[in-house]
Scaffold this motif. Sequence first.
Motif, short mmCIF file in Angstrom:
data_model
loop_
_atom_site.label_atom_id
_atom_site.label_comp_id
_atom_site.label_asym_id
_atom_site.label_seq_id
_atom_site.Cartn_x
_atom_site.Cartn_y
_atom_site.Cartn_z
N TYR A 307 0.84 -1.20 0.00
CA TYR A 307 0.00 0.00 0.00
C TYR A 307 0.88 1.26 0.00
O TYR A 307 1.92 1.31 0.66
CB TYR A 307 -0.99 -0.03 1.16
CG TYR A 307 -0.43 0.24 2.53
CD1 TYR A 307 -0.76 1.43 3.19
CD2 TYR A 307 0.41 -0.66 3.18
CE1 TYR A 307 -0.28 1.68 4.46
CE2 TYR A 307 0.89 -0.41 4.44
CZ TYR A 307 0.55 0.77 5.08
OH TYR A 307 1.05 1.04 6.33
N PRO A 308 0.50 2.29 -0.75
CA PRO A 308 1.37 3.44 -1.00
C PRO A 308 1.84 4.17 0.26
O PRO A 308 2.98 4.63 0.32
CB PRO A 308 0.50 4.35 -1.88
CG PRO A 308 -0.46 3.45 -2.53
CD PRO A 308 -0.74 2.35 -1.54
N LEU A 309 0.96 4.30 1.26
CA LEU A 309 1.37 5.01 2.47
C LEU A 309 2.51 4.29 3.16
O LEU A 309 3.46 4.91 3.65
CB LEU A 309 0.17 5.15 3.42
CG LEU A 309 0.41 5.92 4.71
CD1 LEU A 309 0.89 7.34 4.43
CD2 LEU A 309 -0.85 5.94 5.57
N GLY A 310 2.46 2.96 3.20
CA GLY A 310 3.55 2.19 3.80
C GLY A 310 4.85 2.34 3.03
O GLY A 310 5.93 2.47 3.62
N MET A 311 4.76 2.32 1.70
CA MET A 311 5.96 2.51 0.87
C MET A 311 6.57 3.88 1.13
O MET A 311 7.79 4.03 1.25
CB MET A 311 5.59 2.38 -0.61
CG MET A 311 5.03 1.03 -1.04
SD MET A 311 6.15 -0.35 -0.80
CE MET A 311 5.44 -1.09 0.67
#
Length: 434
Positions: A307-311
């Motif tokens: 998921y983008p926020l984690g990346m």
Amino acid sequence: MSNAELARRANKVLAGAHTNLPGSGFSPRFIVRAEGCHLWDADGKEYIDFVLSAGPLIFGHNNPEYIQALKQQLDVLWSLNSTIYQEAAIEVEAAEKIAQHVPCAEKVHFNPTGTETVQLALRLARAYTRRPYFIRFEGHYHGWFDNILGGSVAETTEEKPFPIENPETLTAAGRDPASLKQGFLLPWNDADVLEQVLKKYGEEVALVIMEPILCNAGCCPPRQGYLEKVRELCTKYGVVLCFDEVITGFRVGLSCAQGMLGVTPDIATFGKAMAGGLPLAGFAGRKDMMDLMLQGKVTSGGTFGRYPLGMAGVVASVKILEKDNGAFYRKIDRTQKRLEDGLREISKRRGIPLFIQGTRGVFITRFMDTDKKVAYTVRDFKGVDAQKERRWAEMMAEEGIILMFGGRFYISSAHTDADIDRALECADKVMGRM
């Protein structure tokens, strides 16, 4: 609404402890605000936090530098209303950051949690070696799945060293009984035992997994030469070596424990500090093994694994850790030394035997009378006064200092000299009452 009122509501609808503070289940405390290393509960009481969500919050709560770095990544990600291609691009950047610093990281794969990451590492090792079993070690924690949780070492050497069920070593009621036949359980820090088992069963062992520093059970370091011998044995018998760096990864240094200790595993699992507090895990390893996933031979699924926020959290976190040639780590070292030295002085002055050991960013306090300068295994803690340990954690919480079960302290860059002074003042008061 007060802690007591929230506890009554929780009793009706929640399964589990009445608290969102790990290791502080002796008293229900519901946190409503957090800033730096400080917490405030529903009754308005303030605490200094040495739990840090069990380790991920290496920058503390609501850290402005981390939030700004995270925002910069997200501004780029969503500048064109976000597309799957932009999300893929930030995953590449996150993986490149890890590969830049971690010795074993030729390729990287992300997952939502450490528990499932370990299971995927087991699957990958089995696929790569075409062997059925794995080896794990006493006291090490690799998640809560049936095949990897708890159990005790079987002392007999006549049969395959499968673990035996023991509810005292982590509750696993409801475990599939067959799951304990998937791997062997051995005492840690004993290269001779591992060598004997590999001599006998090496052709059936796919993977050896361990915490390179045993943070989950006493912050035990490896004996001199132990990891090197394990590396040698795994190479000799064609066994995949996996370091579980969910705690040590990026907390002990940018190159993680493997870089600090100078021993490179074939694969390693990560989580906690990797994304600076956002929920994310993953593993990294040799290209020839990791490519089994690219080729579609080993399956990994999940909706939120990348998921983008984690990346963005990975990129933001590593960029902060890279600054000023490791300034973050130098600050952690100073803060931790001051706290450890202060606790030792207080315990000596109060006449209370207190054993302290740890690695960068995390250490333990155990109430035991021992001449040992270093505890190398969980067996070295047999003399611990468990009742006194529980009172220590409970009374420290009453004084406004939150630490994890087992007397574990996590250190963040948010802890100031004033916080350490306050923690030592409370520790002195508590030891005076014990």
